[in-house]
Design a protein around this motif. Structure first.
Motif, PDB file in Angstrom:
ATOM      1  N   HIS A 152       0.869  -1.176   0.000  1.00  0.00           N
ATOM      2  CA  HIS A 152       0.000   0.000   0.000  1.00  0.00           C
ATOM      3  C   HIS A 152       0.906   1.227   0.000  1.00  0.00           C
ATOM      4  N   LEU A 185      -2.156  -2.641  -3.854  1.00  0.00           N
ATOM      5  CA  LEU A 185      -3.528  -3.099  -3.651  1.00  0.00           C
ATOM      6  C   LEU A 185      -4.299  -2.093  -2.802  1.00  0.00           C
ATOM      7  N   ALA A 186      -4.991  -1.207  -3.475  1.00  0.00           N
ATOM      8  CA  ALA A 186      -5.803  -0.156  -2.855  1.00  0.00           C
ATOM      9  C   ALA A 186      -5.010   1.135  -2.776  1.00  0.00           C
ATOM     10  N   LEU A 215      -9.678   0.156  -3.879  1.00  0.00           N
ATOM     11  CA  LEU A 215     -10.243  -1.113  -3.428  1.00  0.00           C
ATOM     12  C   LEU A 215     -11.754  -1.063  -3.600  1.00  0.00           C
ATOM     13  N   THR A 217     -15.143  -2.460  -2.299  1.00  0.00           N
ATOM     14  CA  THR A 217     -15.747  -3.167  -1.173  1.00  0.00           C
ATOM     15  C   THR A 217     -17.219  -2.789  -1.061  1.00  0.00           C
ATOM     16  N   VAL A 235     -10.572   3.739  -1.323  1.00  0.00           N
ATOM     17  CA  VAL A 235     -11.666   2.772  -1.286  1.00  0.00           C
ATOM     18  C   VAL A 235     -12.875   3.305  -2.041  1.00  0.00           C
ATOM     19  N   LYS A 260      -8.836  -5.280  -7.162  1.00  0.00           N
ATOM     20  CA  LYS A 260      -8.939  -5.962  -5.872  1.00  0.00           C
ATOM     21  C   LYS A 260     -10.338  -5.737  -5.306  1.00  0.00           C
ATOM     22  N   SER A 262     -13.088  -6.768  -2.010  1.00  0.00           N
ATOM     23  CA  SER A 262     -12.982  -7.092  -0.590  1.00  0.00           C
ATOM     24  C   SER A 262     -14.350  -7.435  -0.023  1.00  0.00           C
ATOM     25  N   HIS A 287      -9.315  -9.817  -1.311  1.00  0.00           N
ATOM     26  CA  HIS A 287      -8.914  -9.828   0.089  1.00  0.00           C
ATOM     27  C   HIS A 287      -9.470 -11.098   0.721  1.00  0.00           C
TER      28      HIS A 287
END
Length: 470
Positions: A152, A185-186, A215, A217, A235, A260, A262, A287
């Motif tokens: 990160h 990743l993110a 990311l 999510t 995010v 990615k 999550s 994730h």
């Protein structure tokens, strides 16, 4: 304005008749200027020859001869000049660990043209080009550059400008440890795009960056809390299959090649994300459950695997048979085992996870089982809470792989060849072989005897860029 081949030939056909040799020489020089490749220049030479033969009946033989000679000189001079200015590097005499898992090869010479490895062979039987830049590796060890699959970059920064600068500083620190590629990743879209564009334009020279962008999510999922910061720029919240698809399309449009996701998510959401990533030719990882997992089973990790993701990150608490399913489906694994084992030892480790049965032994058991099942594993650090300790943390993770059952050579394969496979770049990265990019490092001591030899290379190459640290 650039002209294509057909336009060039038409230009010759319409203007050549009746011109004297000097006029034709100037015309061919203009056309050759637009021809950037050697093949086009040779085709022009052949075309000019045929056209001269066609004009011979109406022109004096002397003019034909001198015109032919001028075309020959014009077409071949750029080639000779290009050869004189070629960017060739020769690394001579080192012991090679090529990343394939094969035994080390002594007294090897690597010839690199531009950013590509041309040949790898015995020093005694390799001819060094006269114009090559020579790197003497006698008594030293040559390895592929390492690949960190879980990072990160710029973690903790809340503004795009500071995130970009912090990310670049970390990239350079990692490069100095022999890491030549990193998967972020993110990360915020703007800083990641800025770094990629700066690399493309030659403004910065560092390791290769493979970012996922934000990311993805779900509401209340991993990352929605902002990891302690409001309005987390790393995010994006998506709910339902079509929101996953739209977000992936937006990231593809922004230039990203990796995704990615999550948990928590539904199987329907995962399948939609996987399908959209396939349509956009993007790699997708998930994730691995963990804090965001659901109870009871199946675990979010199993849902992600059943949905078709290509990779799982972390060593989550898995439901029965999940590792076997990973092996069956050929799903890759970046366990980030080092940071997990370290955090569990912290005095204030999360009590909710301890209540669910999280222990170091649990993670070690799953890691060893994954190795036994033949799951392709790569190394990813994810030490967001310990960033001041870089660059040594990557080497610490390699040591953990050895402690848990991998041999030193197998661990080097995980750090190089396997990393390239997980990135989907095994045709260009991960091993030192002819035809691959020249991402490598030169170190002073034998890493198979001790990984203490790693982390402080003398030279690191990323393509044609040579970074010297001693």
């Amino acid at each position: 304005m650039a002209q294509d081949g057909n336009t060039q030939i038409d230009l010759i056909n319409t203007k050549l008749t009746g011109l004297n040799p000097m006029r034709i020489f100037k015309l061919m020089r203009q056309i050759t200027f637009f021809s950037k490749s050697y093949m086009k220049r040779l085709l022009l030479f052949a075309t000019g020859t045929l056209l001269w033969r066609g004009q011979a009946v109406s022109m004096p033989k002397t003019n034909v001869f001198f015109g032919f000679l001028m075309i020959l000189v014009l077409c071949l001079l750029p080639i000779a000049s290009a050869q004189e200015n070629s960017n060739i590097t020769a690394i001579i005499g080192g012991t090679l660990i090529d990343g394939t898992g094969a035994k080390p090869l002594t007294n090897r010479t690597i010839i690199i043209n531009g950013n590509t490895i041309v040949s790898v062979g015995r020093s005694a039987s390799t001819t060094i080009p006269k114009n090559a830049t020579v790197i003497d590796a006698k008594g030293k060890w040559i390895l592929p550059g390492f690949i960190d699959l879980h990072h990160h970059l710029g973690y903790g920064e809340s503004y795009n400008s500071m995130h970009t600068l912090a990310a670049l500083e970390m990239m350079n620190r990692m490069l100095s440890a022999g890491v030549t590629s990193v998967r972020d990743l993110a990360g915020p879209v703007a800083p990641m795009r800025a770094l990629k564009e700066a690399q493309r334009r030659g403004i910065i020279s560092s390791l290769r960056l493979f970012p996922c962008g934000t990311l993805l999510t779900t509401t209340g999922g991993h990352g929605d809390s902002g990891w302690g910061r409001p309005n987390n720029i790393r995010v994006k919240i998506v709910d339902g299959p079509w929101e996953f698809r739209k977000a992936i399309r937006e990231l593809h449009k922004a230039g990203f090649g990796h995704i990615k996701i999550s948990p928590p998510f539904t199987l329907e959401e995962v399948k939609a994300a996987v399908d959209e990533a396939r349509i956009q030719n993007m790699r997708i990882t998930s994730h691995g459950g963990g804090v965001s997992d659901t109870e009871p089973t199946p675990s979010m990790t199993r849902v992600a695997i059943e949905g078709g993701v290509q990779c799982i990150d972390h060593v989550p608490q898995m439901s029965e048979g999940t590792l076997e399913l990973m092996a069956q489906k050929g799903v890759h694994w970046v366990p980030t085992i080092g940071v997990y084992l370290r955090q569990i030892k912290e005095p204030h480790f999360r009590p909710d996870l301890i209540k669910r049965g999280w222990t170091g032994k649990m993670h070690e058991k799953d890691f060893k089982k994954g190795k036994e099942l033949g799951i392709i594993m790569g190394i990813g650090t994810d030490y967001v809470a310990y960033q001041d300790e870089y660059p040594g943390l990557y080497i610490e993770d390699m040591k953990t792989f050895v402690e848990l059952g991998y041999t030193p050579m197998e661990t080097i394969v995980c750090a190089t060849k396997n990393g390239a496979i997980i990135l989907g770049k095994e045709d260009k990265l991960g091993t030192i072989e002819a035809g691959k990019l020249a991402d490598l490092q030169i170190i002073n001591d034998n890493p198979l005897e001790s990984f203490d030899a790693l982390g402080h290379p003398e030279i690191v190459m990323v393509g044609e860029k040579i970074h010297r640290y001693k």
